[in-house]
Design a protein around this motif. Sequence first.
Motif, short mmCIF file in Angstrom:
data_model
loop_
_atom_site.label_atom_id
_atom_site.label_comp_id
_atom_site.label_asym_id
_atom_site.label_seq_id
_atom_site.Cartn_x
_atom_site.Cartn_y
_atom_site.Cartn_z
N UNK A 169 0.81 -1.08 0.01
CA UNK A 169 0.09 0.01 -0.08
C UNK A 169 0.87 1.21 0.03
N UNK A 170 1.77 1.55 0.89
CA UNK A 170 2.63 2.54 0.94
C UNK A 170 3.72 2.55 -0.16
N UNK A 171 4.04 1.34 -0.62
CA UNK A 171 5.41 1.43 -1.56
C UNK A 171 4.62 1.65 -2.92
N UNK A 172 3.21 1.49 -3.08
CA UNK A 172 2.61 1.87 -4.34
C UNK A 172 1.66 3.03 -4.37
N UNK A 173 1.84 3.75 -3.31
CA UNK A 173 1.29 4.82 -3.00
C UNK A 173 1.09 6.13 -4.07
N UNK A 187 -2.84 2.85 -12.71
CA UNK A 187 -3.31 3.31 -11.09
C UNK A 187 -2.66 4.23 -10.71
N UNK A 188 -3.14 5.41 -10.55
CA UNK A 188 -2.55 6.76 -10.17
C UNK A 188 -2.41 6.86 -8.71
N UNK A 189 -2.80 6.03 -7.95
CA UNK A 189 -2.72 6.36 -6.38
C UNK A 189 -3.36 5.03 -5.57
N UNK A 190 -2.59 4.67 -4.69
CA UNK A 190 -3.17 3.86 -3.65
C UNK A 190 -2.87 4.19 -2.30
N UNK A 191 -4.02 4.15 -1.48
CA UNK A 191 -4.10 4.44 -0.22
C UNK A 191 -4.86 3.43 0.83
N UNK A 192 -4.43 3.64 2.19
CA UNK A 192 -5.12 2.62 2.91
C UNK A 192 -6.52 2.98 3.17
N UNK A 207 -7.59 2.15 -4.42
CA UNK A 207 -6.82 2.58 -5.83
C UNK A 207 -7.64 3.33 -6.65
N UNK A 208 -7.14 4.64 -6.90
CA UNK A 208 -7.49 5.68 -8.16
C UNK A 208 -6.84 5.00 -9.48
#
Length: 262
Positions: A169-173, A187-192, A207-208
């Motif tokens: 999750x943070x690695x792919x933020x 995927x432009x953004x990943x957040x918890x 995921x955005x």
Amino acid sequence: MKRSSGARLCATAAVGALSLALITGCSSDGSKKSKGSDGSGSGSGASSSSSAPAANALTAAELEKLLLTQGEVKGYKVDSGDDTLPKSKTEVKTDKAACDPLAWATAALAPGDTDANASNTVAEDKASTATAQPEDIADAFNVDMTFVGLSSYAGDGAEKAMKAVSDGVPACSGGYGLATGGEDSKVTKVAPAKGSGLGDESVAFAEDVDMDGEGTATFHTEVVRKGNVIATFYTVNFAALGSGETAEIPAAVVQAQVAKLK
């Protein structure tokens, strides 16, 4: 994904067939949302079990028996995922290894290192309310369909798989590239996100996804571990694709499935 993929997905869903390429096509044309949107990714609402996972992994056949079946969740219809979900992780590729577990979980594949995997789909059952009127028929397809995946691991494999998802999750933020079925998406953004808090551990993330240059859509996935079995949940509403509406991961489905795990 190209917008044509989303269109093909909706048409295909109407006749009950769904290919991997079309699943990811959905990811660029709609919005998804799970229960809650805040909180940490790893162990959200749950803590790790103090007991060690079972030494041996369950087989795919044993996992099949643990999947939800028709009649176990009131108001939902259960179908086999054999013909509707990707068969192999090789069909789901990212440009960042750390993001692989996230992409796999969203595709109902094992997020960790195991070959023991089973999946199906659980959808709202609106058949009883549909009529012959065109608008009612369209509404019949306005259902939330949840892709459920189960995977089992030897030793501490399940805990390692959960850590891989949590770390991803943070690695792919900042996002990652995704290739499926010969088509690419971003995927432009990943957040918890806040998960159900069930099982021994739970991880939820949002995921955005770029909608082919026409804004972004948000998708939510939840991963729950109980012992050495991991359950993944991802929900999509075909009729809502491109509308900006969200589809929540049904709490009843998550609760019922986790309750069946050993």
